[in-house]
Scaffold this active site. Sequence first.
Site, mmCIF file in Angstrom:
data_model
loop_
_atom_site.group_PDB
_atom_site.id
_atom_site.type_symbol
_atom_site.label_atom_id
_atom_site.label_comp_id
_atom_site.label_asym_id
_atom_site.label_seq_id
_atom_site.Cartn_x
_atom_site.Cartn_y
_atom_site.Cartn_z
ATOM 1 C CE LYS A 46 -0.500 0.189 4.972
ATOM 2 N NZ LYS A 46 -1.295 -0.080 6.128
ATOM 3 N N GLY A 47 0.301 2.313 -0.555
ATOM 4 C CA GLY A 47 0.992 3.596 -0.573
ATOM 5 C C GLY A 47 0.120 4.649 0.089
ATOM 6 N N GLY A 48 0.343 5.901 -0.233
ATOM 7 C CA GLY A 48 -0.421 6.989 0.363
ATOM 8 C C GLY A 48 -1.899 6.928 0.008
ATOM 9 C CB ALA A 50 -2.995 2.926 -4.464
ATOM 10 C CG HIS A 51 -4.812 -0.782 0.247
ATOM 11 N ND1 HIS A 51 -5.048 0.517 0.612
ATOM 12 C CD2 HIS A 51 -4.577 -1.472 1.399
ATOM 13 C CE1 HIS A 51 -4.960 0.613 1.936
ATOM 14 N NE2 HIS A 51 -4.672 -0.574 2.438
ATOM 15 C CB CYS A 52 -0.812 -2.556 -4.914
ATOM 16 S SG CYS A 52 -0.414 -2.717 -6.626
ATOM 17 C CE LYS A 67 -0.921 3.496 -7.482
ATOM 18 N NZ LYS A 67 0.241 4.324 -7.856
ATOM 19 C CG ASP A 161 8.658 10.699 -4.858
ATOM 20 O OD1 ASP A 161 9.685 10.881 -4.168
ATOM 21 O OD2 ASP A 161 7.627 10.173 -4.405
HETATM 22 P P1 ADP Z 1 0.544 5.333 -3.960
HETATM 23 O O1 ADP Z 1 0.268 5.981 -5.281
HETATM 24 O O2 ADP Z 1 -0.630 5.257 -3.065
HETATM 25 O O3 ADP Z 1 1.785 5.882 -3.275
HETATM 26 P P2 ADP Z 1 2.215 3.154 -4.831
HETATM 27 O O4 ADP Z 1 2.411 3.383 -6.280
HETATM 28 O O5 ADP Z 1 3.359 3.502 -3.932
HETATM 29 O O6 ADP Z 1 0.867 3.821 -4.322
HETATM 30 O O7 ADP Z 1 1.854 1.622 -4.619
HETATM 31 C C1 ADP Z 1 1.610 1.111 -3.343
HETATM 32 C C2 ADP Z 1 2.320 -0.222 -3.143
HETATM 33 O O8 ADP Z 1 1.795 -1.177 -4.051
HETATM 34 C C3 ADP Z 1 3.805 -0.191 -3.453
HETATM 35 O O9 ADP Z 1 4.569 0.195 -2.359
HETATM 36 C C4 ADP Z 1 4.073 -1.641 -3.832
HETATM 37 O O10 ADP Z 1 4.217 -2.430 -2.664
HETATM 38 C C5 ADP Z 1 2.804 -2.033 -4.535
HETATM 39 N N1 ADP Z 1 2.908 -1.865 -5.996
HETATM 40 C C6 ADP Z 1 2.689 -0.727 -6.707
HETATM 41 N N2 ADP Z 1 2.862 -0.932 -8.017
HETATM 42 C C7 ADP Z 1 3.198 -2.243 -8.164
HETATM 43 C C8 ADP Z 1 3.504 -3.085 -9.286
HETATM 44 N N3 ADP Z 1 3.486 -2.622 -10.529
HETATM 45 N N4 ADP Z 1 3.797 -4.384 -9.057
HETATM 46 C C9 ADP Z 1 3.807 -4.869 -7.787
HETATM 47 N N5 ADP Z 1 3.527 -4.134 -6.688
HETATM 48 C C10 ADP Z 1 3.226 -2.835 -6.864
#
Ligand code: ADP
EC number: 2.7.11.21
Length: 310
Positions: A46-48, A50-52, A67, A161
């Site tokens: 997960k990020g800020g 999204a959950h992935c 995402k 970034d």
């Molecule tokens: P946000 O836009 O909310 O910051 P991120 O792009 O950082 O989201 O994605 C959140 C998390 O999802 C990442 O830290 C990673 O663990 C996982 N993730 C994102 N993109 C991929 C991808 N293409 N393949 C595998 N895992 C991914």
Amino acid sequence: MNRLPNIAKQPAKPSQRKEKAPPEVPALITDKERGAYYEKGRFLGKGGFAHCYELTNRATREVVAGKVVPKTMLVKQYQRDKMTQEVQIHRELSHKNIVKLFHFFEDSLNVYITLELCARRSLMELHKRRKAVTEPEARYFTHQVVEGVLYLHDLKIIHRDMKLGNLFLNDDLVVKIGDFGLATTVDGDERKKTLCGTPNYIAPEVLNKMGHSFEVDIWAVGCILYILLFGQPPFESKSLEETYSRIRHNNYTIPSVASQPAAALIRKMLDPEPTRRPTAKQVHRDIFFKSGFMPTRLPVSCLTMVPKFA
Ligand code: ADP
């Protein structure tokens, strides 16, 4: 031709406003417009916003990363604008070192973005496990990062970034630059004045609000090469305030274990004056990449162990 998601407004119920609560995601996700169905698989991270999750296309069995952004996270106009901007830039990109964005769509609960799966996580996890890596590995990873950045800069896009956590790895340990949440396009000689967000490896001209451009990505690549080789960021300190002060004063040291070409390239990329930093093209041609062994591929075991180069 894909339309950008016209993200429908959905007011957040107070109980749904909790940040980071996992989104409600159906076990079978429907992309109505394309008539595609995805089976939700394992959680990837997960990020800020999204959950992935791993998603499997029910018809083709192709596995992608999905995402998922709950619409409750997109209530404010600026949140929707930011996401639209991210998708707009990312969808046009096609390069071996950039995470491919396949599709985006929505259902009543969420917005979904399907991406090229990077199953071996990112350089952040590699760094946590290994700390400093060998110089051939640093050459291998950094060279791919620079190829991606070169492609972006040729298209007049600044990522803004670049950091270990946004450098994803597929099963073959090919580096894929992802997360275009802070990316922007540049018109002519324009210098960007604002940046809504805090980049991890922030360049001095951004801190000093001097106007910034492509050189901020080169600065970040300098930080990334430094971390790969020496196991910690160049300006790291106890507090953010002290780190920012060190960045402003260009106060960092290169450990004496560094090879001369590695040290020279880092110094050029971490030049406090952005106009003196090399361009992506110049970095790509730098002697560092020819000054020693550069593997064409790495074994998966190097995520946890020092590889033995025969
Ligand atoms: P946000 O836009 O909310 O910051 P991120 O792009 O950082 O989201 O994605 C959140 C998390 O999802 C990442 O830290 C990673 O663990 C996982 N993730 C994102 N993109 C991929 C991808 N293409 N393949 C595998 N895992 C991914």
